[in-house]
Design an enzyme around this catalytic site. Structure first.
Site, PDB file in Angstrom:
ATOM      1  N   LYS A  80      15.931  52.256   1.237  1.00 28.68           N
ATOM      2  CA  LYS A  80      16.766  52.011  -0.004  1.00 28.68           C
ATOM      3  C   LYS A  80      17.989  52.841   0.166  1.00 28.68           C
ATOM      4  CE  LYS A  80      16.745  49.667  -3.223  1.00 28.68           C
ATOM      5  NZ  LYS A  80      16.104  49.583  -4.197  1.00 28.68           N
ATOM      6  N   GLU A 126      27.049  51.983 -10.563  1.00 27.96           N
ATOM      7  CA  GLU A 126      25.982  51.396 -11.655  1.00 27.96           C
ATOM      8  C   GLU A 126      26.183  52.629 -12.905  1.00 27.96           C
ATOM      9  OE1 GLU A 126      21.757  50.156 -10.243  1.00 27.96           O
ATOM     10  OE2 GLU A 126      22.602  51.762  -8.714  1.00 27.96           O
ATOM     11  N   GLN A 154      35.968  65.135 -39.204  1.00 27.73           N
ATOM     12  CA  GLN A 154      35.702  66.112 -38.204  1.00 27.73           C
ATOM     13  C   GLN A 154      34.569  65.366 -37.055  1.00 27.73           C
ATOM     14  OE1 GLN A 154      34.664  70.155 -39.508  1.00 27.73           O
ATOM     15  NE2 GLN A 154      32.421  69.800 -38.783  1.00 27.73           N
ATOM     16  N   ASN A 165      21.362  53.144  -2.668  1.00 29.62           N
ATOM     17  CA  ASN A 165      21.412  52.568  -3.906  1.00 29.62           C
ATOM     18  C   ASN A 165      22.885  52.876  -4.450  1.00 29.62           C
ATOM     19  OD1 ASN A 165      18.776  51.394  -4.316  1.00 29.62           O
ATOM     20  ND2 ASN A 165      17.949  53.100  -4.954  1.00 29.62           N
ATOM     21  N   SER A 190      31.922  73.373 -36.829  1.00 30.17           N
ATOM     22  CA  SER A 190      32.757  72.436 -35.428  1.00 30.17           C
ATOM     23  C   SER A 190      33.075  73.172 -34.280  1.00 30.17           C
ATOM     24  CB  SER A 190      33.774  71.456 -36.130  1.00 30.17           C
ATOM     25  OG  SER A 190      34.737  72.282 -36.618  1.00 30.17           O
ATOM     26  N   ASN A 194      44.126  70.668 -42.685  1.00 27.38           N
ATOM     27  CA  ASN A 194      44.253  69.282 -42.630  1.00 27.38           C
ATOM     28  C   ASN A 194      45.298  68.862 -41.835  1.00 27.38           C
ATOM     29  OD1 ASN A 194      42.146  69.654 -44.206  1.00 27.38           O
ATOM     30  ND2 ASN A 194      43.181  68.532 -45.930  1.00 27.38           N
ATOM     31  N   TYR A 236      42.854  63.577 -46.081  1.00 29.18           N
ATOM     32  CA  TYR A 236      41.860  64.081 -45.471  1.00 29.18           C
ATOM     33  C   TYR A 236      40.352  63.926 -46.097  1.00 29.18           C
ATOM     34  CZ  TYR A 236      39.094  67.184 -42.680  1.00 29.18           C
ATOM     35  OH  TYR A 236      37.878  67.686 -41.693  1.00 29.18           O
ATOM     36  N   THR A 253      34.348  31.768  -8.541  1.00 33.55           N
ATOM     37  CA  THR A 253      34.410  31.788 -10.148  1.00 33.55           C
ATOM     38  C   THR A 253      33.041  31.550 -10.313  1.00 33.55           C
ATOM     39  OG1 THR A 253      34.884  29.418  -9.991  1.00 33.55           O
ATOM     40  CG2 THR A 253      37.011  30.865  -9.938  1.00 33.55           C
ATOM     41  N   LYS A 279      35.897  64.036 -33.146  1.00 25.45           N
ATOM     42  CA  LYS A 279      36.029  64.968 -32.016  1.00 25.45           C
ATOM     43  C   LYS A 279      34.942  64.784 -30.657  1.00 25.45           C
ATOM     44  CE  LYS A 279      38.295  68.096 -34.821  1.00 25.45           C
ATOM     45  NZ  LYS A 279      37.691  67.111 -35.708  1.00 25.45           N
TER      46      LYS A 279
END
Ligand code: ARG
Length: 453
Positions: free
Chosen positions: A280, A287, A319, A282, A20, A107, A314, A152, A322
């Site tokens: 264009k 978005e 792991q 954009n 990791s 741990n 644990y 609305t 993350k």
């Protein structure tokens, strides 16, 4: 370091699969802070000498500098950030380094690192929320006199002001900041000292460690403490909510920037062009923010799903928390940065917004309330104005042009003063209840937010 019961080195394939450090190296600062506080506790318990403690502390600080200057060699065969740093320490100071892991497990170490990380990121994200709120507030103040239709169902409803809309956004981001503060309260608990799951026969002063590391509390059950990722789930929920708010803001801005609305224009620096169509412009930043929100939700679902059927304490599955966590933090911070920079540059088409409130249908509700003020029951008033609206559409006569004689056929309560109903400023001025968009309310709210922010 790998040994214990195992006689053979890990298969290359297994090593690559389980490492990791390629992503958890980011926790180095917190890992080192935790180790320095742990060493101090070991010295107080006379497991290491004062001299060993000093050695550990200064070498760890050296390692931190090396990491920050990019010189540190991360070794994937050492699995994670904890092992890499501990191995580097032991390589440099030998026996003293080898004592550091006394009464500690990875741990409780990872639980500690993550809590420190989340605490510091709560502060980072909150700071960015404040910048965004300030940007919204500045636009609200600059455009304070701009009126617009409120919608609305995306259909014209009643008049509001653009500032009122923007202040609504400030409120939503304030809830996000409050949610982060609530999340902090549960994150701010020291898990170190829980060991693998059952504490240790070597007793450390955990309250003192908590004070050294700036935690307000200490976990009260070691099995729970090493298996608890509630704070990660909660934090990811907070970030997903911020994404939700940014996404809805994005949607409004995108719609309002269309030629059909023409209420506003994104600045060139926050727009993109088309490789094919020369005309264009954009709104890609908005978005992309709407799109990235999907990933923020995905990360939340990912951690919830990872945790849902784990046996207590644990498990290595954890792991996997993350990647989701780091991705959401990076995503939300960049989104907040973009919005705080982009909003002040929005070009507001004031004339277009103002003139859109000349639609007399926006005042149909005001018209019903005019009758209510003359003691007509609201349901009845609603029906009368409904009939007037039908008439207006059928005859293609705008609601404010029907004429008093004709209107009196619908209700004898209509009088000459009805003409003033169709004045947007007059309508807004009357909306004085708390939370409604009268100019006084908006000015007071802006003043209050400025003081707060
Ligand atoms: N890299 C691990 C994680 O992120 C650290 C804890 C490992 N503990 C263990 N017993 N293998 O969760």
């Amino acid at each position: 370091m790998r040994k214990g019961r195992l006689n053979q080195p890990a298969a290359e394939l297994a090593q690559r699969y389980s490492e990791s450090v390629s992503f958890d190296w980011r926790l180095y600062r917190h890992d080192i802070a935790g180790s320095i506080a742990h060493a101090a506790a070991l010295a107080r318990a006379r497991i290491i000498t004062a001299n060993e403690r000093r050695q550990i502390e200064s070498k760890l600080q050296g390692i931190q500098k090396e990491i920050e200057s990019g010189k540190f060699k991360w070794d994937r065969s050492l699995e994670d950030v904890h092992m890499n740093i501990e191995a580097a320490l032991t390589e440099r100071i030998g026996a003293a380094g080898a004592k550091l892991h006394t009464a500690r497990s990875r741990n409780d170490q990872i639980a500690l690192d993550l809590r420190l990380y989340v605490k510091s990121e709560i502060a980072e994200v909150t700071g960015r929320l404040r910048s965004l709120q300030t940007a919204l507030l500045d636009v609200a103040e600059r455009q304070i006199d701009v009126v617009m239709p409120g919608y609305t169902h995306l259909q014209r409803a009643q008049p509001i002001t653009f500032s009122h809309y923007l202040l609504g956004q400030v409120e939503a981001f304030e809830r996000d900041a409050n949610r982060l503060r609530d999340c902090l309260a549960r994150t701010d608990v020291l898990p170190l000292g829980s060991g693998a799951l059952a504490g240790s026969t070597i007793v450390l002063d955990r309250e003192r460690i908590a004070r050294d590391l700036g935690f307000s509390g200490v976990s009260q059950n070691s099995v729970d403490a090493v298996g608890d990722r509630d704070f990660v789930c909660e934090f990811l929920f907070c970030l997903a909510m911020i994404g939700l708010h940014l996404s809805r803001l994005s949607e409004d801005l995108i719609i309002w920037s269309t030629t059909e609305f023409g209420f506003l224009e994104f600045s060139d620096s926050f727009s993109t062009h088309s490789s094919l169509m020369p005309q264009k412009k954009n709104p890609d930043m908005a978005e992309l923010t709407r799109g990235k929100t999907g990933r923020l939700y995905g990360n939340l679902i990912s951690i919830l799903t990872t945790m849902k059927a784990l046996p207590s304490s644990y498990n290595r599955d954890m792991q996997e928390d993350k990647r989701a966590l780091f991705d959401s933090v990076d995503t939300i911070k960049s989104a907040l940065d973009v919005f705080a920079a982009m909003l002040p540059e929005l070009k507001i088409n004031r004339e277009r917004m103002n003139s859109s409130t000349r639609d007399p249908n926006l005042f149909a509700t005001d018209l019903a309330e005019y009758l209510v003020k003359k003691r007509v029951p609201f349901r009845k008033a609603h029906q009368i104005v409904g009939e007037l609206v039908v008439r207006s559409f059928a005859k293609s006569i705008p609601l404010d042009q029907i004429g008093i004689a004709e209107m009196k056929k619908f209700s004898p309560h209509f009088e000459d003063d009805v003409a003033k109903i169709f004045d947007v400023r007059g309508s807004l001025a009357q909306r004085r209840a708390i939370g409604a968009p009268s100019p006084e309310n908006i000015a007071a709210r802006i003043k209050r937010w400025k003081a707060k922010l």
